[in-house]
Design an enzyme around this catalytic site. Structure first.
Site, mmCIF file in Angstrom:
data_model
loop_
_atom_site.group_PDB
_atom_site.id
_atom_site.type_symbol
_atom_site.label_atom_id
_atom_site.label_comp_id
_atom_site.label_asym_id
_atom_site.label_seq_id
_atom_site.Cartn_x
_atom_site.Cartn_y
_atom_site.Cartn_z
ATOM 1 N N ASP A 67 43.605 41.552 40.151
ATOM 2 C CA ASP A 67 44.002 42.597 41.080
ATOM 3 C C ASP A 67 43.301 43.920 40.773
ATOM 4 O O ASP A 67 42.974 44.684 41.684
ATOM 5 C CB ASP A 67 45.519 42.794 41.029
ATOM 6 C CG ASP A 67 46.279 41.602 41.599
ATOM 7 O OD1 ASP A 67 45.640 40.762 42.274
ATOM 8 O OD2 ASP A 67 47.497 41.501 41.365
ATOM 9 N N ARG A 72 39.508 48.176 42.346
ATOM 10 C CA ARG A 72 38.271 48.928 42.064
ATOM 11 C C ARG A 72 37.346 48.890 43.268
ATOM 12 O O ARG A 72 36.753 49.903 43.650
ATOM 13 C CB ARG A 72 37.572 48.341 40.829
ATOM 14 C CG ARG A 72 36.244 49.016 40.493
ATOM 15 C CD ARG A 72 35.780 48.653 39.103
ATOM 16 N NE ARG A 72 35.460 47.242 38.963
ATOM 17 C CZ ARG A 72 34.247 46.731 39.174
ATOM 18 N NH1 ARG A 72 33.246 47.495 39.559
ATOM 19 N NH2 ARG A 72 34.031 45.434 38.996
#
Length: 276
Positions: A67, A72
């Site tokens: 995740d 990001r």
């Protein structure tokens, strides 16, 4: 179609799988670009196909990681590019595809056999500071560990709660499985249009989590003489001056995930059981 590839940087298995995906797409004559950070940690991709994530202009990004890697990508891309997430993390709430299913999933994408799952995001307004949208959550924390912060929050102009706590989590339904859940917040079906407010270690136990419509405007008054910390999805951090107001609203942007099944609960509940 043009594809981008991003891999978790600290797992060799993820980087190797990213290269196999890259090679498969390139041999199949599809345009394919690799995230610069991925290339730096696994320098076997052709340099001509390497781009900073911020510059990727593709039809889909294949994310191989957990995740955190998905978040990001979300925070570094300016366009709402669909994400095909392959779980190379601990649980991978945001990923539908397991590593062994990677090439089957890509084949379905190439055949057009998929749909887009759109997830809401929330936007933060702080005077003079640009803050990225949140897919999971926005967290307001005391700048001094162990010190409580005085908070008032208003829903559509009306006072909803006044608390003394370590902080406050403002979460989307997607983020209800993350920090908000650990702080005692409810699990919320990601198909619902809602925003969660979850106090962090409140002094008064009567301060409970609150769920409001995503059409709500939320104003948070922070009354403290100490600086506070604002975090977004664990990817963005900034220090704020004391005694200010923060506004939270639904963002016009959405995160787009590539999905193959409309069944949410089997995988959703299984991952929750594994975590707890």
């Amino acid at each position: 179609m043009k594809f981008g590839i991003v891999a978790r940087r600290d797992r060799e298995e993820a980087l190797k799988l990213a290269y196999r995906v890259y090679d498969f797409l390139r041999v199949s004559n599809y345009g394919v670009y690799v995230d610069k950070d991925t290339h730096e940690n696994f320098p076997h991709f052709s340099p001509k196909d390497v781009l900073p994530l911020e510059e990727m202009d593709v039809d889909m990004i294949i994310v191989i990681g957990g995740d955190g890697t998905v978040l990001r990508v979300e925070h570094k891309t300016s366009k709402d590019i669909p994400i095909l997430a392959v779980n190379m993390g601990t649980l991978g709430f945001l990923a539908e595809v397991e590593p062994a299913e990677t090439f089957f999933a890509i084949s379905r994408v190439l055949e057009g056999d998929y749909f887009i799952d759109e997830r809401m995001k929330i936007r933060v307004f702080v005077e003079g500071i640009t803050v990225p949208d949140a897919l999971n959550d926005v967290v307001i924390l005391s700048g001094v560990p162990g010190k409580v912060t005085q908070l008032k929050y208003y829903i559509d102009g009306e006072l909803a709660e006044e608390i003394r706590a370590d902080g406050l989590i403002i979460s989307t339904p997607t983020g209800s499985t993350a920090y908000a859940l650990s702080a005692g917040g409810p699990l919320v079906d990601p198909r619902l249009h809602a925003i969660l407010l979850v106090p962090l270690a409140p002094v008064a136990l009567t301060a409970r989590p609150l769920v409001v419509p995503d059409s709500s405007s939320i104003d948070i008054e922070v009354s403290t003489e100490r600086e506070i910390i604002l975090t977004v999805d664990g990817q963005f951090y900034t220090q704020l001056l004391p005694n200010l107001t923060i506004r939270i609203e639904k963002s016009p942007r959405k995160t787009k995930f590539v999905r193959f099944s409309k069944r949410i609960y089997p995988k959703y509940t299984l991952k929750i059981k594994k975590k707890f």
